[in-house]
Design a protein around this motif. Structure first.
Motif, PDB file in Angstrom:
ATOM      1  N   SER A  37      28.884  73.485  44.969  1.00  0.00           N
ATOM      2  CA  SER A  37      29.810  73.927  46.028  1.00  0.00           C
ATOM      3  C   SER A  37      30.922  74.814  45.492  1.00  0.00           C
TER       4      SER A  37
ATOM      5  N   LEU B 298      28.016  66.970  55.681  1.00  0.00           N
ATOM      6  CA  LEU B 298      27.220  68.168  55.957  1.00  0.00           C
ATOM      7  C   LEU B 298      26.076  68.299  54.954  1.00  0.00           C
ATOM      8  N   ASN B 299      26.375  68.031  53.684  1.00  0.00           N
ATOM      9  CA  ASN B 299      25.347  68.148  52.657  1.00  0.00           C
ATOM     10  C   ASN B 299      24.197  67.178  52.904  1.00  0.00           C
TER      11      ASN B 299
ATOM     12  N   SER C 239      26.995  80.970  56.110  1.00  0.00           N
ATOM     13  CA  SER C 239      27.602  80.080  55.122  1.00  0.00           C
ATOM     14  C   SER C 239      28.700  79.252  55.767  1.00  0.00           C
ATOM     15  N   ILE C 240      28.985  78.118  55.121  1.00  0.00           N
ATOM     16  CA  ILE C 240      30.070  77.235  55.555  1.00  0.00           C
ATOM     17  C   ILE C 240      30.940  76.959  54.333  1.00  0.00           C
TER      18      ILE C 240
ATOM     19  N   VAL D   9      27.058  73.766  51.496  1.00  0.00           N
ATOM     20  CA  VAL D   9      28.465  74.086  51.733  1.00  0.00           C
ATOM     21  C   VAL D   9      29.125  74.565  50.451  1.00  0.00           C
TER      22      VAL D   9
ATOM     23  N   ILE E  75      34.344  75.076  53.140  1.00  0.00           N
ATOM     24  CA  ILE E  75      35.206  73.987  53.602  1.00  0.00           C
ATOM     25  C   ILE E  75      36.495  73.906  52.787  1.00  0.00           C
TER      26      ILE E  75
ATOM     27  N   ASN F 145      26.693  78.056  45.477  1.00  0.00           N
ATOM     28  CA  ASN F 145      26.827  78.147  46.940  1.00  0.00           C
ATOM     29  C   ASN F 145      27.845  79.207  47.360  1.00  0.00           C
TER      30      ASN F 145
ATOM     31  N   PRO G 102      32.343  67.602  53.261  1.00  0.00           N
ATOM     32  CA  PRO G 102      31.250  68.211  52.473  1.00  0.00           C
ATOM     33  C   PRO G 102      30.067  67.274  52.296  1.00  0.00           C
TER      34      PRO G 102
ATOM     35  N   CYS H 177      36.215  74.938  58.653  1.00  0.00           N
ATOM     36  CA  CYS H 177      35.220  74.017  59.233  1.00  0.00           C
ATOM     37  C   CYS H 177      35.665  72.557  59.097  1.00  0.00           C
TER      38      CYS H 177
END
Length: 388
Positions: free
Chosen positions: A334, A293-294, A267-268, A300, A270, A338, A290, A250
Motif C-alpha cells: 500500500s 477494503l483489502n 485506484s483508491i 488500496v 486512503i 499500489n 484499508p 475514501c
C-alpha cells in the motif's frame, strides 16, 4: 555497476521475498537480482548487513512543496481560492524543491511522490509525480501531468459559501463539475471533427484543454471524497462521462465496499488516518478501512496528505493499518507498488524488478517496528543516504 548483498529483499512483485539476496544495478536501473547471483569483479559492493530491503516508498497523494514548511502565506501555493474551476493550474509551477520536507521524506525512504493542489476548488488543477531527490523540479519530475484534482463534500462548500458565491451545497459542486465536463466533452468532439476535416477548430480554451485529458482518459480524475455519499457522487459522475476515477481519502469506503468495485475506479488512496476528526466528514475515520477494503479484494494505497501528516510518517500509517488487521505484505504494497500503479508510475518504480529504477531502501529491521530506521536510500542508482 553496483551490487547490494546480504539483504532480505521484499520485491513487492507478487509474493516474492528473497533471503540472502543480491541486487545488481547498472546505469540507474536494476539489472539482476536473486539469491544465487554472481557478483562481477571490480565493482562497488554495498553490504546490507542482514537488512530489510524494499523499493522506495511512494505517497500517491500529498502536497509537499505546495505548502512549504514554516513559511505561512508566502509558501502557501496549493489552493487558488478565487475561482472554483481551475483545471489549467499545474502543480509543477508551484512546487519548491528546496522545501526542507523533501529531505525529511528522503531520509525516511520516501523516494517518489504525487503532489498537487488542495481541495478548496471543485476542479483544482493537475498533480505531478516526482522523485524526492534533485536540485530542480525539471530534474525530479517523472510526470508533470499525473491526474486532475477535483473535490467533493465539505471543502468547496466551506471556501465558497464564505465568499457568498457558488458552490455552497453538494448539489452545486456536482453541477459545476458536470457543467465543465460537458464543456470539455464538446470541446474534444469539436477538436476531433476538425481533425477529420468536418468542422473548423474550436476557439482555444486553456481550461478545456486541460480537462480534455480527463475526457480522453489520458489522466484520471483525482477526486477528494471522504463521506460515503460524496464517494458515490464521484463514482456516479465518472460513470456518466466514462472517466477513470482515483478516489482520494475514501474515509467511509469501508461502509460501501461493494460500490467500490465499479469498473471506473482506477485506484483508491486512503488517508490521512493519523489525525483527529477535525470535521464532520471524518466521524467514521478508522485505520481498519484499508484492511476491510483489502479483504474485500480491493487494492488500496495509503497516503499522508502531507502536510496534514508529515510525509516521513507514511510507514507508521501502514504499520497501524497492519495492526488493525491488514496483512503485513499488503500493507507494504500500500506504500510501494499500489501507489505506483495509482499514479501510472509502476513501469519505473514501486517494486524491485529487472529494468526498473534502482530506487531502493534498506532498514535495519522490519519497517513496522518503529525502533528500526532507514539505513540506506538509493534513487536512480545513486546512494543519497548511507548509515550502514
Amino acid at each position: 555497476m553496483i551490487a547490494i548483498k546480504n539483504v532480505t529483499i521484499h520485491t513487492m512483485a507478487e509474493d516474492e521475498i528473497i533471503k540472502n539476496g543480491v541486487i545488481l544495478i547498472d546505469n540507474g536501473k536494476i539489472c539482476n537480482l536473486g539469491s544465487t547471483i554472481a557478483i562481477p569483479e571490480n565493482i562497488e559492493i554495498i553490504d546490507g548487513k542482514n537488512g530489510f530491503l524494499m523499493p522506495g516508498i511512494i505517497d500517491a497523494h500529498c502536497h509537499i512543496g505546495m505548502w512549504e514548511d514554516g513559511l505561512g502565506f508566502e509558501g502557501s501555493d496549493g489552493n487558488e481560492t478565487t475561482d472554483p474551476v481551475t483545471p489549467h493550474l499545474r502543480a509543477i509551477d508551484a512546487i519548491n524543491p528546496v522545501d526542507k520536507c523533501f529531505q525529511e521524506a528522503l531520509d525516511a525512504g520516501i523516494t517518489t511522490v504525487a503532489t498537487g493542489p488542495g481541495s478548496a476548488n471543485v476542479i483544482g488543477g493537475t498533480f505531478a509525480t516526482m522523485k524526492t531527490y534533485g536540485k530542480t523540479i525539471d530534474d525530479m519530475v517523472i510526470n508533470e501531468c499525473t491526474a486532475m484534482k477535483s473535490a467533493f463534500g465539505e471543502n468547496p462548500k466551506r471556501v465558497y459559501s464564505g465568499k457568498k458565491v457558488t458552490p455552497s451545497t453538494r448539489m452545486a459542486t456536482a453541477a459545476i463539475l458536470r457543467e465543465n465536463l460537458i464543456k470539455a466533452k464538446n470541446y474534444v468532439e469539436k477538436q476531433e471533427a476538425f481533425k477529420n476535416g468536418s468542422a473548423k477548430a474550436p476557439d482555444f480554451d486553456m481550461k478545456l484543454e486541460a480537462l480534455a485529458k480527463v475526457i480522453r482518459k489520458e489522466i484520471p480524475l483525482k477526486s477528494h471524497a471522504h463521506r460515503a455519499d460524496d464517494i458515490l457522487t464521484a463514482i456516479r459522475i465518472a460513470r456518466e462521462f466514462d472517466l477513470d476515477l482515483s478516489l482520494e481519502h475514501c474515509t467511509e469506503g469501508h461502509l460501501i465496499t461493494e460500490s467500490l468495485k465499479d469498473e471506473h475506479i482506477k485506484s483508491i488512496i486512503i488517508g490521512p488516518s493519523l489525525s483527529d476528526r477535525s470535521k464532520v466528514e471524518l466521524k467514521n475515520l478508522t485505520f481498519k478501512t484499508p484492511m476491510i477494503l483489502n479483504k474485500a479484494g480491493i487494492k488500496v494505497s495509503i497516503m499522508t496528505d502531507h502536510p496534514v501528516i508529515p510525509l516521513q510518517y507514511i510507514s507508521l500509517c501502514a504499520a497501524l493499518a497492519a495492526r488493525e488487521g491488514m496483512d503485513e505484505e499488503e500493507a507494504l504494497r500500500s506504500i510501494t507498488i499500489n501507489p505506483a500503479r495509482a499514479i501510472n508510475a509502476d513501469h519505473r518504480v514501486g517494486s524491485i524488478e529487472i529494468g526498473k529504477d534502482a530506487d531502493i531502501i534498506i532498514y535495519n529491521g522490519h519497517p513496522f517496528d518503529l525502533r528500526n530506521t532507514v539505513k540506506l536510500v538509493m534513487i536512480d542508482g545513486k546512494v543519497v543516504k548511507n548509515q550502514l
